[in-house]
Each structure stands twice: as C-alpha cells, then as structure tokens.
Design an enzyme around this catalytic site. Structure first.
Site, PDB file in Angstrom:
ATOM      1  N   GLY A  36      -8.066  -6.241   4.163  1.00 15.17           N
ATOM      2  CA  GLY A  36      -9.135  -7.115   3.691  1.00 15.17           C
ATOM      3  C   GLY A  36     -10.353  -6.321   3.292  1.00 15.17           C
ATOM      4  N   GLY A  59       0.834  -1.201   0.000  1.00 16.53           N
ATOM      5  CA  GLY A  59       0.000   0.000   0.000  1.00 16.53           C
ATOM      6  C   GLY A  59       0.859   1.236   0.000  1.00 16.53           C
TER       7      GLY A  59
END
Ligand code: AMP
Ligand code: SF4
Length: 474
Positions: free
Chosen positions: A115, A39
């Site tokens: 998630g 990320g």
C-alpha cells in the site's frame, strides 16, 4: 502486457504470513512464489525462533533470492514475507527491502506492507523532528516507528495506535515473537485474506491463489478496517478505527490480481471475461475476422470478447515466458526493445485478417503502439484495439505503480488522438458503468480514482510533490 514501470513512484507489493506451522518459512516462500506477479524487484522473509528474528531479503525474483540453505536458516513456527515492485528507478536501495525488522523497547518486530500512505512524508518529517532515524525511504517505516514509540501495553494496541495516525492504503502484516497481526486499512483499498493451514496454523495472503498452492483453506477476506491478531490465544478480531466508505481497488480485477484469485468473493478471471463480453457489446467490430489478446493481461477479456461477438479467439501474439521482468532496464530505449523480446506476432494467423486486439489498459501508450505496429507488420489488414477498462486519466496514490499524470496518455489526449498515437484503425475503451456491471454488478464499494479522478482519500497537495522527491532519492 506486463511491464516494468520502474521509473514511477509507488509500490506494488504482495504480503504473506504463516503462524503456528513447523514449516512456516517454506510455506511463506511458496506463498510469495504465487504472489510473484505483485512484485518482482525484491523479496524477503522474516521468521522468529526463540525470540530471534531471522531474515533473508534480496534483490530479484523469489526463486533467486532464497537458496535452499537460506530457507533452512529461517527457522521457527511463524514467518512473514513480502514481494516488492520498487519504484525507485535504476538505483536500487538495498535498505528498501521488506519485511522490515527492528528491535524496540518491547522486543523485536517485523513488518510487511502493501500500500501507500498519503501522509507518509508528513509523518516521517514529524518523526525525524522528534529524533527518529530512518533506515529506508519506505513509508512502511513510519508505521514501524510509530509502533515502537507507542506506550500502549500490548503489541496489537501499539500497532493500532500507530495505524490510527496514518492515512492511506495498507494490507499489513506485523509480527512480534508471539503473534502475527494482519490489518487492512479502513477503506479496504488493498486486498488481504485469511486462511488455515495444517492442523493448527493460520495464514494471511494478499490473494487467494497463494492459499491454493500451499493447500491452505480459505477462511475469509480480512475486512476493511479490521485488525486480526493471531497469537497463543488463537484469533482475535478488532475494528478499532472509525468506519469509512469501503473502496476496494477495482484495478485489482482489471489487471493486477492473478486471474485464479477471488477478491471479496469475486473470481478475477470470471470478472475479466465478463468485462470482455461487455466490451464487445459496447464496442463491437463489424467485419472482424478474429480476436486476439495482448498476452498475458489481455487473455481473459479477449476470450470474453470473442465469446460475446461470436468471433474466433486466436493467440496471434506469443509471449516468451522465460524473460525475467528484471531483465529489462528502465531506460526508455530498452523498454521498447523489451516488447520485442517478450512478444512475437504469429504471421500465419494474422496475415490478411481484420484483427480485434484486446488489452487491459493503456498507460503511456508506448506498448500499445509497438504492438499495433507489430501486428500490422505481420500482415493484418486492420487492427482494432479494444481496452478492457476506461481510460487511465489519473495516477494512483494508493499503492499501484502508475506514472505521473502528465505521462498518462489519456490525461491529455482524446480517444481519437490516442488512436492516432497507437496507430490503430479504431480504438475503444470500456465505460465505467460497463466495468462495474461486469466486475460485480454494482458500483458501490470500489476505488476507481485512476479512471474517474474521484480519490477516496484526499492527500495534501504538498504531500504529492514531497512524495515524488523523497522517493526519487531512493
Ligand atoms: P503503456 O505502454 O505504458 O501504455 O503500458 C500499458 C501496459 O502496461 C498494459 O498492457 C498493461 O497490461 C500494463 N500495465 C498497466 N498497469 C500496469 C502497472 N501498474 N504495472 C505494470 N504494468 C501495467
Ligand atoms: Fe486502484 Fe486506481 Fe484506486 Fe489506485 S487509483 S487504488 S489503481 S482503482
């Protein structure tokens, strides 16, 4: 190739946490640094000192978000951190940064989540009807609210009650002033590992590569459905949820995880190399002069392909490593431009050659098309594109950032049509069976929905649409 799919809908993330170490925040910073590939849009660390929750969260890469004085301010023996690859298009909502921190009737709490909850929108609407006020558009906040609302006695029980109400994927870290809890969803879709650091410390990480950096000792993978509580009484482990079929995301091996990580005991680099070898067996290129990867994602598979086919491995495309991912704006025109900024074909290697070009996946096909053209423009006689995964025909609803189904080239094109689109002389994908044979020698225990359409966790149809519109607002 590594791209910015910023105009899609789901989050890719990395989580890291340290318990019982005097330099908890510094170690968390280093851990996030090693998880940066998971990320690049925002990063955050929350620590606890004497019941105070201290947080730094910001937009950008780990190295840009935390300056020395900010890290110094994150005092305490325990910390959790998060890196996030947002999906919210150009407008970045600063409230959508993790770890989330809240005050509840039971005291402070922080949460970091990798998630995606498939019933997130539904749960959020139900909570809002009951009066909950959300700060962000992240589904993680649903877990925060459910935990805060729980009447159970302990923090772990409250979290378990909350997690029992959500469906989807999570590798989750939750922290109060006394403990850190690591939890993995019952299917085990997203990875999470446990390690030891220093004399008495514990660490949670999305991937093992981050343990290596801080010289932590790998203990084990957190099991699907396991809730690991690390607190003043040491480590306790629970399996509070009904047992589900194990479904680890196979795409972690194909593209997402760092090659120096081990997931479920399988080294990612070694599996990618085996995948490349298998690809060479399934789809050889007779008469080829050399094999070259699309860097960096195609490198291990290209090595395997070259090894198995007895062809030279060459770095015919060079990647500029100093281009921050955040540099590229999400508009289509600039993304194309971005490929040229990042990658350059090495004419001296390529000219007059029949080239096997290896990459890990085709999503929209725009990158492959650009790269094939670039290689041809550098003088290749022919370009044979080999993809080290099956065609990506379905979107991911479990936390990997993919576009909608209609934007996935393979969802509406045959391999031959895709070949024409990317302008290659030949194009071939690894078979699903070949992928499994190469990853770990068996098919059991993996999610492959983006390649097969077999989704291990069903989601309400309206959920899919609601999710899209909700996340578009961010
Ligand atoms: P495309 O141009 O859309 O076909 O992009 C394909 C490239 O994106 C491949 O080279 C992959 O390495 C890369 N890729 C695949 N999946 C992802 C993802 N979820 N996030 C970022 N990049 C990806
Ligand atoms: Fe991984 Fe694909 Fe399953 Fe998503 S759909 S969890 S990317 S295997």
């Amino acid at each position: 190739m590594d791209l910015n799919h910023q105009d899609h809908f789901h989050d890719e993330c990395g989580v890291f946490g340290v318990f019982n170490h005097p330099e908890a925040s510094n170690l968390t910073y280093l851990g996030l640094y090693a998880l940066q590939h998971r990320g690049q849009e925002s990063a955050g660390i929350v620590s606890v000192e004497e019941r105070m929750f201290l947080a730094t969260r910001g937009h950008g890469l780990v190295a840009d978000v935390f300056r020395r004085n900010e890290l110094d301010g994150l005092k305490g023996n325990q910390a959790i951190g998060h890196v996030r690859y947002s999906t919210s298009g150009g407008s970045i909502n600063s409230r959508n940064r993790q770890p989330l921190v809240v005050d509840t009737a039971h005291g402070g709490m922080a949460m970091a989540h990798n998630g995606n909850l498939v019933n997130g929108v539904e749960m959020r609407r139900a909570l809002e009807r009951r009066g909950s006020i959300f700060q962000s558009t992240m589904d993680t906040e649903v877990i925060v609210h459910l935990t805060a609302l729980s009447r159970c006695k302990t923090f772990a029980e409250r979290l378990v009650e909350a997690l029992g109400q959500v469906q989807g994927s999570y590798a989750l870290l939750a922290m109060n002033e006394q403990c850190i809890i690591g939890a993995r969803d019952p299917h085990g879709l997203r990875p999470l590992v446990l390690g030891r650091v220093g004399n008495k410390g514990y660490v949670f990480s999305s991937e093992t590569c981050a343990l290596n950096l801080i010289e932590a000792e790998f203990v084990r993978d957190v099991e699907p459905g396991e809730v690991v509580v690390i607190g003043p009484d040491g480590l306790e482990s629970f399996f509070p949820f009904p047992r589900e079929k194990r479904c680890l995301c196979v795409f972690e091996y194909i593209y997402f995880a760092r090659p120096d990580s081990n997931i479920d005991g399988v080294n990612v680099y070694a599996s990618r190399k085996r995948i490349g070898m298998r690809l060479a067996q399934e789809h050889p290129v007779p008469g080829a002069d050399l094999v070259m990867p699309v860097p960096d994602s195609g490198v291990p598979a290209a090595l395997g392909f070259a090894h198995a086919s007895g062809l030279p491995f060459e770095l015919g495309i060079i990647r500029n490593h100093y281009v921050g991912r955040t540099f590229i704006e999400p508009q289509q025109a600039i993304r194309h431009f971005g490929v040229k900024i990042k990658l350059n074909a090495n004419r001296d290697i390529i000219q007059g050659k029949h080239v096997v070009l290896v990459d890990d996946s085709i999503v929209r096909g725009t990158t492959s098309r650009k790269i094939v053209k670039m290689v041809r423009a550098a003088g290749a006689k022919s370009v044979h594109l080999r993809i080290s995964s099956p065609p990506t025909t379905h979107p991911c609803y479990y936390g990997i950032d993919t576009p909608t189904q209609s934007e996935l080239l393979a969802s509406s094109h045959t391999v031959e049509e895709m070949r024409t689109y990317v302008t290659a002389d030949s194009l071939a994908f690894l078979s699903l069976d070949g992928m499994y044979a190469a990853v770990n020698g068996h098919k059991n225990g993996y999610c492959d929905a983006c390649f097969s359409g077999r989704y291990p966790i069903s989601f309400p149809r309206h959920e899919e649409n609601a999710q899209l519109s909700l996340l578009h607002e961010t």
